[in-house]
Design a protein around this motif. Structure first.
Motif, PDB file in Angstrom:
ATOM      1  N   LEU A  55       6.149  -7.238  -5.517  1.00  0.00           N
ATOM      2  CA  LEU A  55       6.631  -6.018  -4.921  1.00  0.00           C
ATOM      3  C   LEU A  55       5.583  -5.480  -4.234  1.00  0.00           C
ATOM      4  O   LEU A  55       4.601  -4.915  -5.081  1.00  0.00           O
ATOM      5  N   THR A  56       5.368  -5.270  -2.903  1.00  0.00           N
ATOM      6  CA  THR A  56       4.344  -4.986  -2.104  1.00  0.00           C
ATOM      7  C   THR A  56       4.665  -3.734  -1.340  1.00  0.00           C
ATOM      8  O   THR A  56       5.834  -3.578  -0.690  1.00  0.00           O
ATOM      9  N   HIS A  57       3.908  -2.631  -1.490  1.00  0.00           N
ATOM     10  CA  HIS A  57       4.153  -1.472  -0.824  1.00  0.00           C
ATOM     11  C   HIS A  57       2.829  -0.942   0.125  1.00  0.00           C
ATOM     12  O   HIS A  57       1.744  -0.923  -0.559  1.00  0.00           O
ATOM     13  N   SER A 100       0.463  -3.253  -4.894  1.00  0.00           N
ATOM     14  CA  SER A 100       1.489  -4.471  -5.364  1.00  0.00           C
ATOM     15  C   SER A 100       1.400  -4.737  -6.763  1.00  0.00           C
ATOM     16  O   SER A 100       0.267  -4.633  -7.547  1.00  0.00           O
ATOM     17  N   ILE A 101       2.690  -5.266  -7.479  1.00  0.00           N
ATOM     18  CA  ILE A 101       2.719  -5.480  -8.497  1.00  0.00           C
ATOM     19  C   ILE A 101       3.264  -7.137  -8.317  1.00  0.00           C
ATOM     20  O   ILE A 101       4.064  -7.405  -7.633  1.00  0.00           O
ATOM     21  N   GLY A 143       6.968   5.452  -4.250  1.00  0.00           N
ATOM     22  CA  GLY A 143       6.419   6.664  -5.292  1.00  0.00           C
ATOM     23  C   GLY A 143       5.952   6.253  -6.721  1.00  0.00           C
ATOM     24  O   GLY A 143       4.811   6.305  -6.980  1.00  0.00           O
ATOM     25  N   ILE A 144       6.896   5.490  -7.107  1.00  0.00           N
ATOM     26  CA  ILE A 144       6.504   5.046  -8.745  1.00  0.00           C
ATOM     27  C   ILE A 144       5.460   4.095  -8.297  1.00  0.00           C
ATOM     28  O   ILE A 144       4.503   4.045  -9.284  1.00  0.00           O
ATOM     29  N   LEU A 145       5.602   3.049  -7.613  1.00  0.00           N
ATOM     30  CA  LEU A 145       4.363   2.000  -7.327  1.00  0.00           C
ATOM     31  C   LEU A 145       3.233   2.381  -7.037  1.00  0.00           C
ATOM     32  O   LEU A 145       2.161   2.201  -7.766  1.00  0.00           O
TER      33      LEU A 145
END
Length: 299
Positions: A55-57, A100-101, A143-145
């Motif tokens: 998951l990439t932001h 990113s996670i 926001g959480i990331l």
């Protein structure tokens, strides 16, 4: 030559990896169990894949997004969920920043023994073609990331579960499927060669793309290269090049006042008539209509 498949090793004591960057995807920091960071080499600037979901932001930067056979533009606020072994690549010439996670929780992983995560497990199983998250879901998850850096491992795990909860409940309109098909590239011996070909095309699409150069670069025969490129990139070389050129042309139509002819030539199209036909086929209107409609569209 860098390989197409990336090996991801979460820091000791963690079930997943959190990375962040402030300049570009080559200079990436891995968040350690105590919340500190450690510099590692980033692979996001190369065509690659890995068994882990991701998951990439992006909080800054803009460029071209490659996910499976999808090619599109991205900018700040971009949030993309990638399935296992889905090839991807972020081309951001001016640099970027984000978080990113990456995790690998197969069906037999003990995390799925929690019945509260049944909806999450079902949704993640559908991410093999990649999702772009939109709307309030993207805002909440982003926001959480971004809050996962600088905190200890236990807090990051708690926030990951929070992300899982949000995406499991998101309405269908908040997710856009990216690739038209899934990919199974875990064992191909041609991965590194095709990755090099993709980098060459992306770096030179405004000029002439010579098949002889690609064959020399990859060490393949023409039939083998054609077959392997389509298997890995989801498109023929000519389709891949035309998609890149068309996307660049769309950006220039919106960001500059150059003439349509000048833009077409600058983006690598040698024949204006072909450019106009391709544009109308892909966009449903002429380049001039596209520029006028987009400019007059409400923000």
């Amino acid at each position: 030559m860098k390989g197409l498949r990336e090996t991801i090793d979460p820091p000791a004591g963690q079930a997943f990896r959190t990375i962040c960057w402030t300049r570009n995807l080559r200079e990436v920091d891995s968040i350690q169990p105590d919340g500190t960071s450690e510099r590692i080499g980033g692979e996001g600037v190369h065509w690659h894949h890995h068994v882990e979901m991701e998951l990439t932001h992006f909080t800054a930067g803009k460029g071209t997004r490659f996910v499976g056979d999808h090619i599109g533009e991205f900018g700040a606020g971009e949030l993309v969920l990638l399935g296992s072994n889905l090839p991807h690549y972020w081309h951001a010439p001016g640099g970027s920043a984000g978080t990113s996670i990456q995790w690998h929780f197969p069906a037999t992983h003990p995390v799925w023994e929690f019945s509260e995560l049944a909806a999450t497990k079902d949704l993640l199983g559908k991410a093999e073609r990649g999702f772009r998250l939109k709307g309030t879901t993207a805002t909440r998850v982003g926001g959480i990331l971004e809050g996962m850096t600088g905190v200890k491992a236990g807090e990051r795990l708690s926030r990951l579960i929070g992300i899982f909860s949000v995406i499991a409940d998101m309405p269908e309109r908040h997710r856009e499927i990216l690739s038209s098909r899934s990919f199974g590239l875990s064992g191909s011996r041609h991965q590194a060669a095709i990755a090099a070909a993709v980098r060459h095309v992306v770096g030179h699409f405004r000029g002439e793309i010579r098949m002889e150069d690609l064959l020399k670069l990859t060490g393949m025969s023409r039939p083998t290269f054609a077959r392997q490129f389509k298997e890995h990139a989801g498109r023929t070389v000519s389709e891949f090049v035309n998609k890149l050129r068309l996307q660049a042309a769309c950006a220039e139509l919106l960001e500059t006042e150059r003439s349509v002819t000048e833009i077409a030539l600058n983006c690598g199209f040698g024949e204006i008539s072909f450019f106009n036909r391709l544009f109308r086929r892909e966009k449903g209107c002429s380049p001039r209509e596209f520029r006028k409609r987009t400019a007059s569209a409400p923000a």
